[in-house]
Design a protein around this motif. Sequence first.
Motif, PDB file in Angstrom:
ATOM      1  N   ARG A 209      44.950 -75.329 -28.635  1.00  0.00           N
ATOM      2  CA  ARG A 209      46.404 -75.260 -28.612  1.00  0.00           C
ATOM      3  C   ARG A 209      47.293 -75.791 -29.715  1.00  0.00           C
ATOM      4  NH1 ARG A 209      50.738 -75.606 -23.547  1.00  0.00           N
ATOM      5  NH2 ARG A 209      52.447 -74.565 -24.662  1.00  0.00           N
ATOM      6  N   SER A 210      46.875 -77.177 -30.062  1.00  0.00           N
ATOM      7  CA  SER A 210      47.780 -77.872 -30.836  1.00  0.00           C
ATOM      8  C   SER A 210      47.620 -77.506 -32.290  1.00  0.00           C
ATOM      9  CB  SER A 210      47.591 -79.258 -30.691  1.00  0.00           C
ATOM     10  OG  SER A 210      46.344 -79.664 -31.415  1.00  0.00           O
ATOM     11  N   ILE A 211      46.593 -76.740 -32.487  1.00  0.00           N
ATOM     12  CA  ILE A 211      46.109 -76.508 -34.049  1.00  0.00           C
ATOM     13  C   ILE A 211      46.390 -74.789 -34.292  1.00  0.00           C
ATOM     14  CG2 ILE A 211      44.479 -78.058 -34.550  1.00  0.00           C
ATOM     15  CD1 ILE A 211      42.202 -76.121 -34.010  1.00  0.00           C
ATOM     16  N   GLY A 212      46.870 -73.889 -33.130  1.00  0.00           N
ATOM     17  CA  GLY A 212      47.413 -72.967 -33.210  1.00  0.00           C
ATOM     18  C   GLY A 212      46.831 -71.643 -32.542  1.00  0.00           C
ATOM     19  N   MET A 213      45.618 -71.832 -31.980  1.00  0.00           N
ATOM     20  CA  MET A 213      44.990 -71.095 -31.110  1.00  0.00           C
ATOM     21  C   MET A 213      45.796 -70.495 -29.745  1.00  0.00           C
ATOM     22  SD  MET A 213      42.061 -70.251 -32.265  1.00  0.00           S
ATOM     23  CE  MET A 213      40.901 -70.846 -33.516  1.00  0.00           C
ATOM     24  N   GLY A 214      45.526 -69.230 -29.760  1.00  0.00           N
ATOM     25  CA  GLY A 214      46.684 -68.604 -28.418  1.00  0.00           C
ATOM     26  C   GLY A 214      45.689 -68.852 -26.905  1.00  0.00           C
TER      27      GLY A 214
END
Length: 283
Positions: A209-214
């Motif tokens: 989540r912190s690297i941009g995955m939804g």
Amino acid sequence: MTPIAPPFDASRIRSLLFVPMLQARLIAGAAGRGADAVILDLEDAVAPDAKDRARDALAETARALAEAGQCVLVRINTHPDLIDADLAAANDAAIAGIVLPKAERPDAVVTIAGRLDHPALVPLVETALGVINAHAIAGADEKVAALAFGSEDFSLDMGIPPEEAGLAMPAQQVAIAARAAGKAAFGLPGSLAIIDDGDRFTAIARTARSIGMGGALCVHPRQVTIVNAVFAPTPAEIEEAETVRAAYETARDTGHGAVAVDGRMIDQPVYRRALETLARVRD
């Protein structure tokens, strides 16, 4: 082809649960596992001599899940000897989209998209070449709804263990590529095989989540529960987003482009991020 199930709304998806075709016990419980989407797997989870039986059972299986309110995707095989039969079997109103494994080149994605009646295509990026071409793949066709990162096969392709040290960067490259094309991204910078260590899997999901995955792919119902929790806004995040929205809209309506709230400067990017957070709140 008139849909009979909820569509694949990538912006609302957190968890996608792989369910092997022909595994009757797993299929029977799939709709009650809480996954936002179920991926019926014709690829790795089906032995070569059972592919025909899996295809024959696909439509009936998908319809049973769809009638239970479950969004259904299908992961096909891309081998030239298998793909035609897989696509034909997956041409059913109960199936909301196709997961395309080993996506490496945009021209191949365009070719597959042109053969689909389904509105949604999710290329699975799981090789070094796929990561390099991720942005082109994401923008290859309007049917591409999201990119997914396949950590296990990527690790195999690179000859590295499926651990965060080697996977965080390529996973984020896929997330960035998808976002740049206006698409969603799903995946984990770690192994999907972790089913008994909830703390470790939770940590991997939080990094995702912190690297941009939804959201993330799951291979076990225990993972679904964790992923749904990690990728949903927390009560504190919801409260903050509501505060930001209210403050910014009040300032905007009085002719101001920014406003200070609790020691933070709230401008349009912060406001838009708050709106995105609120859009992911489930009823």
